[in-house]
Design an enzyme around this catalytic site. Structure first.
Site, mmCIF file in Angstrom:
data_model
loop_
_atom_site.group_PDB
_atom_site.id
_atom_site.type_symbol
_atom_site.label_atom_id
_atom_site.label_comp_id
_atom_site.label_asym_id
_atom_site.label_seq_id
_atom_site.Cartn_x
_atom_site.Cartn_y
_atom_site.Cartn_z
ATOM 1 N N LEU A 127 0.837 -1.202 0.000
ATOM 2 C CA LEU A 127 0.000 0.000 0.000
ATOM 3 C C LEU A 127 0.871 1.250 0.000
ATOM 4 O O LEU A 127 1.852 1.325 0.740
ATOM 5 C CB LEU A 127 -0.926 0.006 1.218
ATOM 6 C CG LEU A 127 -1.943 -1.127 1.294
ATOM 7 C CD1 LEU A 127 -2.814 -0.997 2.533
ATOM 8 C CD2 LEU A 127 -2.819 -1.166 0.048
ATOM 9 N N THR A 128 0.516 2.179 -0.856
ATOM 10 C CA THR A 128 1.268 3.430 -0.938
ATOM 11 C C THR A 128 0.362 4.523 -1.503
ATOM 12 O O THR A 128 -0.525 4.232 -2.313
ATOM 13 C CB THR A 128 2.524 3.269 -1.829
ATOM 14 O OG1 THR A 128 3.067 4.570 -2.085
ATOM 15 C CG2 THR A 128 2.216 2.603 -3.165
ATOM 16 N N GLY A 166 3.714 0.486 5.121
ATOM 17 C CA GLY A 166 5.022 0.953 5.581
ATOM 18 C C GLY A 166 4.960 1.335 7.060
ATOM 19 O O GLY A 166 4.140 2.164 7.443
ATOM 20 N N ASP A 211 7.449 9.656 9.150
ATOM 21 C CA ASP A 211 8.543 10.484 8.603
ATOM 22 C C ASP A 211 8.063 11.840 8.088
ATOM 23 O O ASP A 211 8.834 12.574 7.468
ATOM 24 C CB ASP A 211 9.258 9.730 7.460
ATOM 25 C CG ASP A 211 8.366 9.527 6.238
ATOM 26 O OD1 ASP A 211 7.132 9.626 6.356
ATOM 27 O OD2 ASP A 211 8.918 9.271 5.155
ATOM 28 N N ASN A 246 6.562 12.393 5.729
ATOM 29 C CA ASN A 246 6.814 12.262 4.290
ATOM 30 C C ASN A 246 8.125 12.915 3.818
ATOM 31 O O ASN A 246 8.223 13.417 2.701
ATOM 32 C CB ASN A 246 5.623 12.796 3.491
ATOM 33 C CG ASN A 246 5.372 11.935 2.263
ATOM 34 O OD1 ASN A 246 5.811 10.780 2.198
ATOM 35 N ND2 ASN A 246 4.718 12.500 1.277
ATOM 36 N N CYS A 299 8.017 3.687 -0.006
ATOM 37 C CA CYS A 299 7.407 2.351 -0.115
ATOM 38 C C CYS A 299 7.141 1.988 -1.570
ATOM 39 O O CYS A 299 7.235 0.806 -1.931
ATOM 40 C CB CYS A 299 6.132 2.286 0.719
ATOM 41 S SG CYS A 299 6.527 2.433 2.461
ATOM 42 N N LEU A 330 -5.460 3.587 -1.106
ATOM 43 C CA LEU A 330 -6.846 3.564 -0.667
ATOM 44 C C LEU A 330 -7.593 4.651 -1.445
ATOM 45 O O LEU A 330 -6.996 5.668 -1.813
ATOM 46 C CB LEU A 330 -6.929 3.822 0.842
ATOM 47 C CG LEU A 330 -6.205 2.810 1.731
ATOM 48 C CD1 LEU A 330 -6.449 3.123 3.203
ATOM 49 C CD2 LEU A 330 -6.654 1.386 1.433
HETATM 50 C C1 LIG Z 1 3.346 7.606 6.914
HETATM 51 S S1 LIG Z 1 3.178 6.661 5.537
HETATM 52 C C2 LIG Z 1 4.820 6.533 4.920
HETATM 53 C C3 LIG Z 1 5.228 7.612 4.026
HETATM 54 C C4 LIG Z 1 6.528 7.338 3.352
HETATM 55 N N1 LIG Z 1 7.204 8.563 3.118
HETATM 56 C C5 LIG Z 1 6.340 6.601 2.033
HETATM 57 O O1 LIG Z 1 6.792 7.141 1.028
HETATM 58 O O2 LIG Z 1 5.803 5.521 1.998
HETATM 59 C C6 LIG Z 1 2.890 5.089 6.199
HETATM 60 C C7 LIG Z 1 2.364 4.036 5.276
HETATM 61 O O3 LIG Z 1 0.946 4.098 5.198
HETATM 62 C C8 LIG Z 1 0.518 3.625 3.938
HETATM 63 N N2 LIG Z 1 -0.282 4.699 3.318
HETATM 64 C C9 LIG Z 1 -0.302 6.001 3.636
HETATM 65 N N3 LIG Z 1 -1.189 6.672 2.873
HETATM 66 C C10 LIG Z 1 -1.766 5.761 2.082
HETATM 67 C C11 LIG Z 1 -2.763 5.813 1.075
HETATM 68 N N4 LIG Z 1 -3.363 6.948 0.758
HETATM 69 N N5 LIG Z 1 -3.128 4.666 0.452
HETATM 70 C C12 LIG Z 1 -2.525 3.490 0.767
HETATM 71 N N6 LIG Z 1 -1.579 3.381 1.707
HETATM 72 C C13 LIG Z 1 -1.201 4.492 2.360
HETATM 73 C C14 LIG Z 1 1.747 3.298 3.134
HETATM 74 O O4 LIG Z 1 1.994 1.925 3.197
HETATM 75 C C15 LIG Z 1 2.814 4.086 3.854
HETATM 76 O O5 LIG Z 1 4.057 3.506 3.701
#
Ligand SMILES: C[S@@+](CC[C@H](N)C(=O)[O-])C[C@H]1O[C@@H](n2cnc3c(N)ncnc32)[C@H](O)[C@@H]1O
Length: 314
Positions: free
Chosen positions: A196-197, A216, A220, A222, A228, A242
């Site tokens: 998921l990303t 992930g 951070d 971001n 990820c 999502l």
């Molecule tokens: C705080 S985020 C990590 C951000 C990080 N800089 C990156 O590039 O992945 C934590 C995790 O939540 C998931 N995530 C965050 N937003 C998402 C989204 N809109 N759809 C799917 N997964 C999401 C991703 O797996 C992500 O790695």
């Protein structure tokens, strides 16, 4: 037959008198010599007052120490209650623990915690809080959404070992210190993993049985762009985001916190596979489209994006 008095049950023969006994004897002696013209009761009253004068400082000191200890105990209780509340965030809202009675989904979620060294200590603490919170969500979900924590072998583990040591007793969650994501993937099972990303146009419409969704495990703000996404590409995994754009009003990328993503998956099942309802339940109302936004929220768009990575418990 001897007429001698039996020895005092608590007192061994030959022991020196205790301070209480000395005091008692002193009192009796004083009582024996009542000053002339003074009644016995007046003499007793005077002796009592004299004793109070002699011991009042000692008594006050004792009371002060007692109050201090009480205050410390109450502080300690409050601290413990706060720690408990943090761990059982959801149990306050919902007291029913569902573990063992959950409806199978065939879905597994993994928090990929291989990014440990990219976080500062504050972020490690935040990440550990998010794991605690997700564990709580898992226990209270009507559906069985398995949760695994991989690469649990560095700073995050240390934080748990030092401060959340009861995690070793947690049931239904797997803390895996031996395996990284790459250890779990083979050519045969690759198609059943989705990373998921937020950095993709591929939208996850539904969570499929016999699939594992990797989230992930990083806080951070971001800083590390597309972290990820790049990892998933290196591992040759499918990616998905999502359907956040439909329901959430935010500027820029729609990056959510790790625990929010897991909670959203739980709530998707609990709300008849409706993402809109899931977003409504998990995210603050001001972020969800169609929800009334309070006046002061206008013009706070930038702050919103940052907040989305930080669960409200932090
Ligand atoms: C705080 S985020 C990590 C951000 C990080 N800089 C990156 O590039 O992945 C934590 C995790 O939540 C998931 N995530 C965050 N937003 C998402 C989204 N809109 N759809 C799917 N997964 C999401 C991703 O797996 C992500 O790695």
């Amino acid at each position: 037959m001897s007429t001698a008095e039996p020895p005092h049950p608590k007192k061994k023969k030959g022991n020196p008198p205790t301070p209480e006994e000395i005091e008692e004897r002193r009192k009796l002696k004083q009582l024996e010599v009542i000053p002339e013209g003074m009644s016995k009761s007046e003499w007793k009253r005077q002796l009592k007052s004299q004793k109070w004068q002699e011991t009042k400082e000692q008594y006050r000191e004792f009371q002060r120490a007692k109050k201090k200890a009480q205050r410390q105990r109450s502080k300690e209780r409050k601290r413990n209650a706060e720690a408990e509340e943090e761990t059982n965030y959801h149990s306050i809202k919902k007291s029913k623990v569902m573990l063992g009675k959950q409806i199978p989904t065939g879905v597994t979620c993994i928090f990929d915690c291989e990014f440990d060294e990219l976080m500062n200590q504050k972020e490690i603490v935040s990440m550990s809080n998010q794991i605690s919170r997700s564990y709580s969500a898992m226990r209270h979900c009507e559906y069985d959404l398995k949760l695994k924590i991989t690469s649990f072998n560095k700073n995050l583990k240390k934080r748990f070992d030092d401060d959340v040591s009861q995690y070793k007793l947690w049931k239904g969650i797997e803390f895996n210190s031996q395996q990284n994501i790459s250890d779990l993937i083979t050519e045969e099972n690759k198609s059943q993993f989705v990373y998921l990303t937020a950095d993709t146009d591929e939208v996850i419409e539904e969570l499929l049985p016999n699939h594992t969704y990797i989230i992930g495990g990083i806080v951070d703000k971001n800083r590390h762009k597309q972290l990820c996404l790049k990892k998933a590409q290196e591992l040759g995994l499918k990616v998905g985001k999502l359907p956040i754009d439909k329901f959430i009003e935010m500027n820029g990328r729609h990056v959510l916190a790790t625990s929010h993503v897991y909670e959203l998956c739980c709530k998707w099942f609990e709300n008849g596979k409706d993402w809109g309802k899931a977003f409504n339940e998990v995210l603050p109302p001001r972020k969800v489209k169609g929800q009334a936004k309070p006046e002061e929220d206008k013009g706070e768009q930038e702050e919103q994006e940052e907040h989305s990575e930080t669960p409200s418990s932090e």
